[in-house]
Scaffold this motif. Structure first.
Motif, PDB file in Angstrom:
ATOM      1  N   LEU A   8       0.826  -1.215   0.000  1.00 41.33           N
ATOM      2  CA  LEU A   8       0.000   0.000   0.000  1.00 41.33           C
ATOM      3  C   LEU A   8       0.858   1.262   0.000  1.00 41.33           C
ATOM      4  CD1 LEU A   8      -2.950  -0.839   2.434  1.00 41.33           C
ATOM      5  CD2 LEU A   8      -3.007  -0.674  -0.063  1.00 41.33           C
ATOM      6  N   ALA A   9       1.952   1.242   0.733  1.00 43.88           N
ATOM      7  CA  ALA A   9       2.835   2.416   0.764  1.00 43.88           C
ATOM      8  C   ALA A   9       3.443   2.658  -0.621  1.00 43.88           C
ATOM      9  CB  ALA A   9       3.928   2.226   1.809  1.00 43.88           C
ATOM     10  N   ARG A  10       3.879   1.584  -1.278  1.00 43.37           N
ATOM     11  CA  ARG A  10       4.449   1.737  -2.626  1.00 43.37           C
ATOM     12  C   ARG A  10       3.383   2.161  -3.628  1.00 43.37           C
ATOM     13  NH1 ARG A  10       6.257  -3.205  -1.293  1.00 43.37           N
ATOM     14  NH2 ARG A  10       5.267  -4.169  -3.104  1.00 43.37           N
ATOM     15  N   TYR A  11       2.190   1.571  -3.508  1.00 41.81           N
ATOM     16  CA  TYR A  11       1.089   1.956  -4.396  1.00 41.81           C
ATOM     17  C   TYR A  11       0.732   3.431  -4.211  1.00 41.81           C
ATOM     18  CZ  TYR A  11      -3.640   2.983  -5.812  1.00 41.81           C
ATOM     19  OH  TYR A  11      -4.728   3.608  -6.356  1.00 41.81           O
ATOM     20  N   ASN A  12       0.655   3.869  -2.964  1.00 39.51           N
ATOM     21  CA  ASN A  12       0.320   5.257  -2.662  1.00 39.51           C
ATOM     22  C   ASN A  12       1.315   6.211  -3.333  1.00 39.51           C
ATOM     23  OD1 ASN A  12      -1.345   7.126  -0.936  1.00 39.51           O
ATOM     24  ND2 ASN A  12       0.680   7.568  -0.104  1.00 39.51           N
ATOM     25  N   ARG A  13       2.600   5.884  -3.226  1.00 34.30           N
ATOM     26  CA  ARG A  13       3.635   6.719  -3.853  1.00 34.30           C
ATOM     27  C   ARG A  13       3.455   6.732  -5.368  1.00 34.30           C
ATOM     28  NH1 ARG A  13       9.564   4.768  -2.768  1.00 34.30           N
ATOM     29  NH2 ARG A  13       8.677   2.974  -3.840  1.00 34.30           N
ATOM     30  N   TRP A  14       3.216   5.565  -5.953  1.00 33.14           N
ATOM     31  CA  TRP A  14       3.026   5.432  -7.398  1.00 33.14           C
ATOM     32  C   TRP A  14       1.812   6.240  -7.862  1.00 33.14           C
ATOM     33  CZ3 TRP A  14      -1.220   3.236  -9.897  1.00 33.14           C
ATOM     34  CH2 TRP A  14      -1.056   2.926 -11.252  1.00 33.14           C
ATOM     35  N   ALA A  15       0.671   6.092  -7.162  1.00 35.61           N
ATOM     36  CA  ALA A  15      -0.552   6.791  -7.541  1.00 35.61           C
ATOM     37  C   ALA A  15      -0.369   8.302  -7.427  1.00 35.61           C
ATOM     38  CB  ALA A  15      -1.722   6.318  -6.678  1.00 35.61           C
ATOM     39  N   ASN A  16       0.270   8.742  -6.358  1.00 34.01           N
ATOM     40  CA  ASN A  16       0.506  10.182  -6.209  1.00 34.01           C
ATOM     41  C   ASN A  16       1.405  10.700  -7.318  1.00 34.01           C
ATOM     42  OD1 ASN A  16      -1.105  10.780  -3.989  1.00 34.01           O
ATOM     43  ND2 ASN A  16       0.462  10.146  -2.544  1.00 34.01           N
ATOM     44  N   ARG A  17       2.449   9.968  -7.645  1.00 34.01           N
ATOM     45  CA  ARG A  17       3.362  10.402  -8.708  1.00 34.01           C
ATOM     46  C   ARG A  17       2.613  10.525 -10.030  1.00 34.01           C
ATOM     47  NH1 ARG A  17       7.481   6.379  -8.850  1.00 34.01           N
ATOM     48  NH2 ARG A  17       8.186   7.322  -6.923  1.00 34.01           N
ATOM     49  N   ARG A  18       1.816   9.526 -10.354  1.00 39.74           N
ATOM     50  CA  ARG A  18       1.048   9.565 -11.617  1.00 39.74           C
ATOM     51  C   ARG A  18       0.062  10.731 -11.621  1.00 39.74           C
ATOM     52  NH1 ARG A  18       0.731   4.522 -14.830  1.00 39.74           N
ATOM     53  NH2 ARG A  18      -1.271   5.265 -15.580  1.00 39.74           N
ATOM     54  N   PHE A  19      -0.597  10.921 -10.503  1.00 36.16           N
ATOM     55  CA  PHE A  19      -1.595  11.980 -10.441  1.00 36.16           C
ATOM     56  C   PHE A  19      -0.940  13.355 -10.514  1.00 36.16           C
ATOM     57  CE2 PHE A  19      -4.724  14.803  -8.539  1.00 36.16           C
ATOM     58  CZ  PHE A  19      -5.807  14.508  -9.348  1.00 36.16           C
ATOM     59  N   TYR A  20       0.098  13.557  -9.753  1.00 36.96           N
ATOM     60  CA  TYR A  20       0.802  14.848  -9.768  1.00 36.96           C
ATOM     61  C   TYR A  20       1.394  15.138 -11.146  1.00 36.96           C
ATOM     62  CZ  TYR A  20       0.481  16.241  -4.863  1.00 36.96           C
ATOM     63  OH  TYR A  20       0.028  16.682  -3.638  1.00 36.96           O
ATOM     64  N   ASP A  21       1.892  14.120 -11.830  1.00 36.36           N
ATOM     65  CA  ASP A  21       2.412  14.322 -13.189  1.00 36.36           C
ATOM     66  C   ASP A  21       1.316  14.833 -14.112  1.00 36.36           C
ATOM     67  OD1 ASP A  21       4.953  13.525 -12.430  1.00 36.36           O
ATOM     68  OD2 ASP A  21       4.815  11.542 -13.387  1.00 36.36           O
ATOM     69  N   ALA A  22       0.105  14.324 -13.965  1.00 37.28           N
ATOM     70  CA  ALA A  22      -1.008  14.789 -14.793  1.00 37.28           C
ATOM     71  C   ALA A  22      -1.403  16.219 -14.420  1.00 37.28           C
ATOM     72  CB  ALA A  22      -2.206  13.849 -14.642  1.00 37.28           C
ATOM     73  N   VAL A  23      -1.511  16.491 -13.135  1.00 40.60           N
ATOM     74  CA  VAL A  23      -1.914  17.831 -12.677  1.00 40.60           C
ATOM     75  C   VAL A  23      -0.888  18.879 -13.098  1.00 40.60           C
ATOM     76  CG1 VAL A  23      -2.371  19.259 -10.629  1.00 40.60           C
ATOM     77  CG2 VAL A  23      -3.317  16.944 -10.779  1.00 40.60           C
ATOM     78  N   ALA A  24       0.374  18.487 -13.183  1.00 38.87           N
ATOM     79  CA  ALA A  24       1.434  19.427 -13.564  1.00 38.87           C
ATOM     80  C   ALA A  24       1.221  20.018 -14.961  1.00 38.87           C
ATOM     81  CB  ALA A  24       2.795  18.740 -13.493  1.00 38.87           C
ATOM     82  N   SER A  25       0.373  19.384 -15.769  1.00 38.94           N
ATOM     83  CA  SER A  25       0.066  19.910 -17.103  1.00 38.94           C
ATOM     84  C   SER A  25      -0.874  21.112 -17.054  1.00 38.94           C
ATOM     85  CB  SER A  25      -0.577  18.816 -17.963  1.00 38.94           C
ATOM     86  OG  SER A  25       0.296  17.727 -18.109  1.00 38.94           O
ATOM     87  N   LEU A  26      -1.497  21.343 -15.911  1.00 43.35           N
ATOM     88  CA  LEU A  26      -2.425  22.470 -15.762  1.00 43.35           C
ATOM     89  C   LEU A  26      -1.679  23.745 -15.380  1.00 43.35           C
ATOM     90  CD1 LEU A  26      -5.209  20.696 -13.654  1.00 43.35           C
ATOM     91  CD2 LEU A  26      -5.320  21.274 -16.096  1.00 43.35           C
ATOM     92  N   SER A  27      -2.297  24.868 -15.648  1.00 38.77           N
ATOM     93  CA  SER A  27      -1.747  26.143 -15.193  1.00 38.77           C
ATOM     94  C   SER A  27      -2.004  26.293 -13.696  1.00 38.77           C
ATOM     95  CB  SER A  27      -2.413  27.303 -15.939  1.00 38.77           C
ATOM     96  OG  SER A  27      -3.764  27.437 -15.514  1.00 38.77           O
ATOM     97  N   ALA A  28      -1.292  27.203 -13.066  1.00 40.86           N
ATOM     98  CA  ALA A  28      -1.490  27.475 -11.644  1.00 40.86           C
ATOM     99  C   ALA A  28      -2.934  27.907 -11.369  1.00 40.86           C
ATOM    100  CB  ALA A  28      -0.508  28.542 -11.159  1.00 40.86           C
ATOM    101  N   SER A 154      -4.963   6.442 -15.059  1.00 39.68           N
ATOM    102  CA  SER A 154      -5.482   5.285 -14.325  1.00 39.68           C
ATOM    103  C   SER A 154      -4.701   5.165 -13.023  1.00 39.68           C
ATOM    104  CB  SER A 154      -5.304   4.010 -15.147  1.00 39.68           C
ATOM    105  OG  SER A 154      -5.654   2.891 -14.350  1.00 39.68           O
ATOM    106  N   LEU A 155      -5.426   5.028 -11.940  1.00 39.96           N
ATOM    107  CA  LEU A 155      -4.800   4.871 -10.630  1.00 39.96           C
ATOM    108  C   LEU A 155      -5.173   3.530 -10.002  1.00 39.96           C
ATOM    109  CD1 LEU A 155      -5.353   8.470  -9.196  1.00 39.96           C
ATOM    110  CD2 LEU A 155      -3.355   7.564 -10.409  1.00 39.96           C
ATOM    111  N   ASP A 156      -5.684   2.618 -10.808  1.00 36.43           N
ATOM    112  CA  ASP A 156      -6.088   1.314 -10.290  1.00 36.43           C
ATOM    113  C   ASP A 156      -4.897   0.563  -9.714  1.00 36.43           C
ATOM    114  OD1 ASP A 156      -8.677   1.777 -11.060  1.00 36.43           O
ATOM    115  OD2 ASP A 156      -8.581   0.506 -12.848  1.00 36.43           O
ATOM    116  N   MET A 157      -5.095  -0.003  -8.539  1.00 32.63           N
ATOM    117  CA  MET A 157      -4.021  -0.740  -7.886  1.00 32.63           C
ATOM    118  C   MET A 157      -3.552  -1.906  -8.751  1.00 32.63           C
ATOM    119  SD  MET A 157      -3.771  -2.225  -4.072  1.00 32.63           S
ATOM    120  CE  MET A 157      -2.178  -2.166  -3.290  1.00 32.63           C
TER     121      MET A 157
END
Length: 167
Positions: A8-28, A154-157
């Motif tokens: 779960l700890a590794r999954y959490n890190r992976w999901a956050n990384r994927r999500f933050y990478d997507a959000v980084a495409s948005l403007s502030a 996709s953030l599916d475990m």
């Protein structure tokens, strides 16, 4: 149970990384824009998760976090700063869980809420709450991201497990 929390700890890190990478495409402005959710913007929701993970990790490690003051606190208004804090926090969480003695999972964590109310909760349930809480609010943020031009990842475990198994 220890290996489950390690995953779960590794999954959490992976999901956050994927999500933050997507959000980084948005403007502030898009990141801070009002949206429907309990914490009504991507920025507010993601800050909430940093705050709460810091609080729980500080309780689990008996190391006070002097910065976290409120559950709706904006720890970082700048997304690059927030992203760096999230990555560092995820690394700390993975390290903490991996270093946790299995016997500690059956111990009871004695702590006070931010309002000063005393509680006792088994460590395994605290960890379960931490990861479930992440998934809950990350899901809300995922829905917010769906209202932008950036496709939510996709953030599916199961996707994480397949990627991890593939090396």
């Amino acid at each position: 149970m220890k290996s489950y929390f390690d995953s779960l700890a590794r999954y959490n890190r992976w999901a956050n990384r994927r999500f933050y990478d997507a959000v980084a495409s948005l403007s502030a402005d898009e990141i801070a824009a009002p949206r429907i959710g309990f914490f009504p913007s991507l920025l507010k929701t993601l800050n909430h998760l940093v705050v709460t993970d810091r609080i729980w990790l500080s309780r689990l490690t008996a190391t006070p976090d002097t910065e976290a003051k409120a559950l709706d606190q904006i720890i970082a208004a700048d997304f690059a700063d927030l992203s760096a804090q999230r990555a560092a926090l995820d690394a700390r969480i993975v390290d903490f869980v991996q270093g946790l003695a299995p016997a500690r999972l059956s111990e009871t964590l004695v702590y006070k809420t931010m309002a000063g109310m005393p509680y006792e909760t088994p460590v395994n349930m605290v960890l379960a709450h931490m990861f479930n809480h992440q998934t809950h609010h990350r899901g809300q943020a995922h829905g917010m991201l769906s209202g932008t031009t950036v496709p939510p990842p996709s953030l599916d475990m199961i996707v994480f497990l397949r990627e991890e198994a593939a090396g």
